[in-house]
Design a protein around this motif. Structure first.
Motif, PDB file in Angstrom:
ATOM      1  N   TYR A 231     -43.158 -22.766 -21.844  1.00  0.00           N
ATOM      2  CA  TYR A 231     -43.824 -21.492 -22.120  1.00  0.00           C
ATOM      3  C   TYR A 231     -44.420 -21.488 -23.528  1.00  0.00           C
ATOM      4  CZ  TYR A 231     -44.237 -16.429 -22.911  1.00  0.00           C
ATOM      5  OH  TYR A 231     -44.693 -15.177 -23.216  1.00  0.00           O
TER       6      TYR A 231
ATOM      7  N   ILE B 221     -50.623 -14.527 -19.797  1.00  0.00           N
ATOM      8  CA  ILE B 221     -49.463 -15.424 -19.665  1.00  0.00           C
ATOM      9  C   ILE B 221     -48.188 -14.686 -20.047  1.00  0.00           C
ATOM     10  CG2 ILE B 221     -48.323 -17.465 -20.644  1.00  0.00           C
ATOM     11  CD1 ILE B 221     -51.187 -18.716 -20.826  1.00  0.00           C
TER      12      ILE B 221
ATOM     13  N   GLN C 240     -45.165 -13.793 -17.454  1.00  0.00           N
ATOM     14  CA  GLN C 240     -43.807 -14.299 -17.683  1.00  0.00           C
ATOM     15  C   GLN C 240     -42.792 -13.168 -17.661  1.00  0.00           C
ATOM     16  OE1 GLN C 240     -43.120 -17.334 -17.459  1.00  0.00           O
ATOM     17  NE2 GLN C 240     -41.013 -17.451 -18.156  1.00  0.00           N
TER      18      GLN C 240
ATOM     19  N   LEU D 192     -45.526 -23.768 -15.121  1.00  0.00           N
ATOM     20  CA  LEU D 192     -46.043 -23.723 -16.489  1.00  0.00           C
ATOM     21  C   LEU D 192     -46.504 -25.099 -16.947  1.00  0.00           C
ATOM     22  CD1 LEU D 192     -43.566 -21.245 -18.223  1.00  0.00           C
ATOM     23  CD2 LEU D 192     -45.814 -20.765 -17.216  1.00  0.00           C
TER      24      LEU D 192
END
Length: 140
Positions: free
Chosen positions: A61, A86, A90, A133
């Motif tokens: 990440y 993103i 997440q 990812l």
């Protein structure tokens, strides 16, 4: 019906554990071998491996966010939006994973196996998310 679902779930878990290799740590396979089918021990193996895999997920990440910051995905406006999306994705994924695994825990019908089902769900979903990812990274 619940007993059949639980039995099927146990068979699937045992089959998955028997083939536990990549992306799992070598310690996970060893732990499962020593768990000897004991629910408490299996739960502990899942929890320990989850910690490892969650750390790897967080590395992916952070690496993805850094790649976006370095401008590897488009113009500045696109990169700014991508970074924001993103982060939002997440956060939503963590909420989904937690709720989904709670469903697995409850659907297992209680008892010690519920903890095994819940921790295995957390582990599997985390491994899959880390792969997602990784696939978004430009260099991997």
């Amino acid at each position: 019906m619940k007993r059949w679902l639980t039995a099927i779930g146990i068979c699937l878990l045992i089959g998955s554990w028997a083939n536990a290799k990549e992306p799992y740590s070598p310690e996970y396979s060893k732990c499962l071998e020593h768990a000897d089918g004991n629910d408490f021990n299996s739960r502990d193996c899942n929890s320990s491996e989850f910690e490892i895999q969650d750390g790897l997920l967080n590395q992916k990440y952070q690496k993805l966010l850094k790649a976006v910051e370095e401008g590897g995905y488009g113009d500045e406006q696109t990169d700014t939006r991508l970074k924001k999306d993103i982060r939002a994705a997440q956060r939503l994924w963590v909420q989904f994973r937690d709720k989904n695994c709670e469903v697995h825990y409850l659907a297992a019908g209680g008892g010690t196996y519920s903890a095994v089902a819940g921790t295995y769900c957390m582990l599997e979903m985390t491994v899959q998310r880390a792969k997602e990812l990784k696939d978004l990274l430009p260099s991997e």
